[in-house]
Motif scaffolding. Structure first.
Motif, mmCIF file in Angstrom:
data_model
loop_
_atom_site.group_PDB
_atom_site.id
_atom_site.type_symbol
_atom_site.label_atom_id
_atom_site.label_comp_id
_atom_site.label_asym_id
_atom_site.label_seq_id
_atom_site.Cartn_x
_atom_site.Cartn_y
_atom_site.Cartn_z
ATOM 1 N N UNK A 57 0.832 -1.205 0.000
ATOM 2 C CA UNK A 57 0.000 0.000 0.000
ATOM 3 C C UNK A 57 0.868 1.257 0.000
ATOM 4 N N UNK A 58 1.925 1.250 0.799
ATOM 5 C CA UNK A 58 2.898 2.347 0.796
ATOM 6 C C UNK A 58 3.443 2.550 -0.610
ATOM 7 N N UNK A 59 3.800 1.463 -1.264
ATOM 8 C CA UNK A 59 4.338 1.541 -2.618
ATOM 9 C C UNK A 59 3.303 2.092 -3.590
ATOM 10 N N UNK A 60 2.060 1.658 -3.469
ATOM 11 C CA UNK A 60 0.997 2.163 -4.335
ATOM 12 C C UNK A 60 0.824 3.668 -4.144
ATOM 13 N N UNK A 61 0.903 4.131 -2.899
ATOM 14 C CA UNK A 61 0.801 5.562 -2.648
ATOM 15 C C UNK A 61 1.894 6.346 -3.344
ATOM 16 N N UNK A 62 3.130 5.858 -3.269
ATOM 17 C CA UNK A 62 4.232 6.532 -3.963
ATOM 18 C C UNK A 62 4.041 6.482 -5.477
ATOM 19 N N UNK A 63 3.600 5.322 -5.972
ATOM 20 C CA UNK A 63 3.391 5.183 -7.412
ATOM 21 C C UNK A 63 2.318 6.143 -7.902
ATOM 22 N N UNK A 64 1.243 6.292 -7.133
ATOM 23 C CA UNK A 64 0.166 7.195 -7.532
ATOM 24 C C UNK A 64 0.647 8.639 -7.566
ATOM 25 N N UNK A 65 1.469 9.027 -6.599
ATOM 26 C CA UNK A 65 2.034 10.379 -6.595
ATOM 27 C C UNK A 65 2.903 10.605 -7.835
ATOM 28 N N UNK A 66 3.683 9.594 -8.193
ATOM 29 C CA UNK A 66 4.522 9.701 -9.386
ATOM 30 C C UNK A 66 3.666 9.821 -10.652
ATOM 31 N N UNK A 67 2.595 9.033 -10.716
ATOM 32 C CA UNK A 67 1.705 9.102 -11.880
ATOM 33 C C UNK A 67 1.041 10.474 -11.961
ATOM 34 N N UNK A 68 0.565 10.991 -10.844
ATOM 35 C CA UNK A 68 -0.074 12.308 -10.844
ATOM 36 C C UNK A 68 0.896 13.379 -11.343
ATOM 37 N N UNK A 69 2.150 13.277 -10.906
ATOM 38 C CA UNK A 69 3.160 14.241 -11.355
ATOM 39 C C UNK A 69 3.409 14.115 -12.853
ATOM 40 N N UNK A 70 3.463 12.877 -13.345
ATOM 41 C CA UNK A 70 3.699 12.654 -14.770
ATOM 42 C C UNK A 70 2.539 13.181 -15.613
ATOM 43 N N UNK A 71 1.320 12.969 -15.140
ATOM 44 C CA UNK A 71 0.150 13.470 -15.870
ATOM 45 C C UNK A 71 0.164 14.996 -15.950
ATOM 46 N N UNK A 72 0.431 15.635 -14.825
ATOM 47 C CA UNK A 72 0.438 17.098 -14.813
ATOM 48 C C UNK A 72 1.536 17.659 -15.705
ATOM 49 N N UNK A 73 2.715 17.033 -15.642
ATOM 50 C CA UNK A 73 3.844 17.537 -16.420
ATOM 51 C C UNK A 73 3.629 17.340 -17.915
ATOM 52 N N UNK A 74 3.238 16.141 -18.324
ATOM 53 C CA UNK A 74 3.111 15.852 -19.756
ATOM 54 C C UNK A 74 1.918 16.556 -20.385
ATOM 55 N N UNK A 75 0.949 16.982 -19.578
ATOM 56 C CA UNK A 75 -0.193 17.718 -20.115
ATOM 57 C C UNK A 75 0.154 19.166 -20.442
ATOM 58 N N UNK A 76 1.194 19.698 -19.801
ATOM 59 C CA UNK A 76 1.518 21.117 -19.979
ATOM 60 C C UNK A 76 2.878 21.361 -20.630
ATOM 61 N N UNK A 77 3.754 20.397 -20.563
ATOM 62 C CA UNK A 77 5.096 20.564 -21.118
ATOM 63 C C UNK A 77 5.035 20.462 -22.640
ATOM 64 N N UNK A 78 5.546 21.497 -23.315
ATOM 65 C CA UNK A 78 5.520 21.535 -24.775
ATOM 66 C C UNK A 78 6.859 21.076 -25.339
ATOM 67 N N UNK A 79 6.775 20.199 -26.337
ATOM 68 C CA UNK A 79 7.969 19.719 -27.043
ATOM 69 C C UNK A 79 7.551 19.211 -28.416
ATOM 70 N N UNK A 80 8.389 19.448 -29.400
ATOM 71 C CA UNK A 80 8.129 18.979 -30.768
ATOM 72 C C UNK A 80 6.781 19.476 -31.295
#
Length: 389
Positions: free
Chosen positions: A247-270
């Motif tokens: 469960x601890x691991x799932x919590x960390x994984x979810x935080x990482x996914x949330x960060x990836x979603x926010x970043x890739x939705x706004x970061x412009x490239x190509x």
């Protein structure tokens, strides 16, 4: 209701825990010294009733607690879990006196607990313990007391804990030792003569240390459970806490996914946002799918524990294995998608990158979990359930 769907009260509690972790516990964690026990944080966890809840809640509640805290503050989650791991053997096998003396103090955050199982030559192979409990002739023999001699290493909360649940061999010494038989669990206060410790500098900034036992006296009043049956105490504790490590691991994984979603939705490239690149979108989709599968495995293992199902060891091992491996994958993917900024000291993902590695090792490495799973599968094959009627 579909299996493992949280009810509204559980969902609201998890949201409340995430907010508490981020807003109240996070600032306390930031004030702590890396590699040291944060007693102010423990007092706050105790004041919120979260430490004591570990001893009264079921496995599913424990998993929800750890997952939610991990999303908001990994330090708070770890502090809570280490208290639970160190003190749960008392819940499981302690006498009325041992429980009355220590559990209220641990639950309030005033006493620091530690689970002392691992040794320099006995990590994942817990049955290979070498710490000796030699009968103490000065106190009337083995029926009354023993002297503990040996080492423990990589013990969380050492050397600052107020007491340790220590597993030592009261049976035959190696090479005559017979695996898990002859191991006894002891409750050892930190002020016992002959007990010393040193801090270890680890990758993640958690309090971890080594302990030296130089003829440390213990008596029958310090035994947790039965003499020679301590391995059951250790495994009973780990069967509960392994899914919650997941469960601890799932919590960390979810935080990482949330960060990836926010970043890739706004970061412009190509010429557009990263999320429009199929290679990026597919990576995010893969992470999300693995996290959901890990979460369901964790919930299933917790429900099996709470209902007394016979396959708890296998389910606990599966949950711990898959969730911790998934968390490593999720954090690594999120770092890759963020690029160099995620490796800068102080970035949330840099913090997670250091935190996520250890759970694949402690409380049984991934290879040990696979061994447990296989052993349970073959045991079930050799002893199939009998038909009724």
């Amino acid at each position: 209701m579909p299996a493992f769907t949280l009810d509204p009260a559980q969902t609201a509690w998890c949201a409340e825990l995430r907010a508490l972790a981020a807003d109240r516990l996070g600032p306390l964690a930031a004030k702590g010294e890396p590699g040291r026990v944060n007693r102010e944080l423990l007092l706050a966890l105790g004041g919120l009733g979260l430490l004591e809840r570990q001893f009264t809640a079921g496995a599913l509640d424990l998993c929800l607690l750890r997952e939610s805290l991990a999303q908001g503050c990994t330090e708070a989650e770890t502090a809570l879990a280490l208290q639970g791991l160190g003190a749960y053997p008392i819940v499981l096998a302690g006498t009325a006196g041992q429980r009355a003396r220590w559990l209220p103090e641990v639950g309030a955050g005033r006493a620091v607990a530690a689970f002392a199982l691992t040794e320099p030559a006995a990590g994942s192979d817990a049955a290979a313990l070498a710490l000796r409990a030699v009968p103490d002739g000065g106190s009337g023999g083995g029926d009354d007391g023993w002297l503990l001699t040996g080492e423990k290493r990589w013990i969380s909360n050492a050397p600052e804990a107020d007491f340790y649940t220590v597993f030592a061999r009261t049976g035959p010494a190696a090479p005559e030792a017979t695996g898990s038989r002859g191991i006894t669990a002891f409750l050892v206060p930190a002020d016992r003569p002959g007990l010393t410790g040193t801090a270890l500098d680890m990758l993640a900034p958690h309090p971890v240390g080594a302990l030296r036992f130089d003829a440390v006296p213990v008596t029958r009043a310090d035994v947790l459970g039965e003499v020679g049956r301590g391995f059951r105490v250790a495994m009973g504790t780990l069967n509960l806490f392994r899914p919650s490590v997941g469960a601890f691991a799932v919590g960390m994984a979810q935080t990482a996914l949330d960060a990836a979603l926010a970043h890739t939705a706004t970061r412009t490239a190509f010429g557009g946002p990263l999320k429009d690149l199929q290679s990026v979108a597919h990576q995010v989709a893969e992470v999300a799918t693995r996290i959901e599968a890990a979460r369901l495995l964790v919930y299933a293992a917790a429900c099996a524990y709470d209902t007394g199902a016979p396959d708890v060891p296998a389910r606990s091992a599966m949950a711990k294995l898959y969730a911790t491996e998934t968390a490593q994958f999720a954090v690594d993917t999120a770092v890759q998608l963020h690029g160099a900024r995620a490796l800068q000291r102080g970035h949330p993902l840099e913090h997670l990158y250091r935190e996520v590695r250890a759970p694949r090792i402690y409380e049984g490495a991934s290879e040990v979990q696979r061994t447990i799973i296989a052993k349970e599968l073959y045991r079930a094959t050799a002893n199939p359930p009998q038909a009724v009627g």
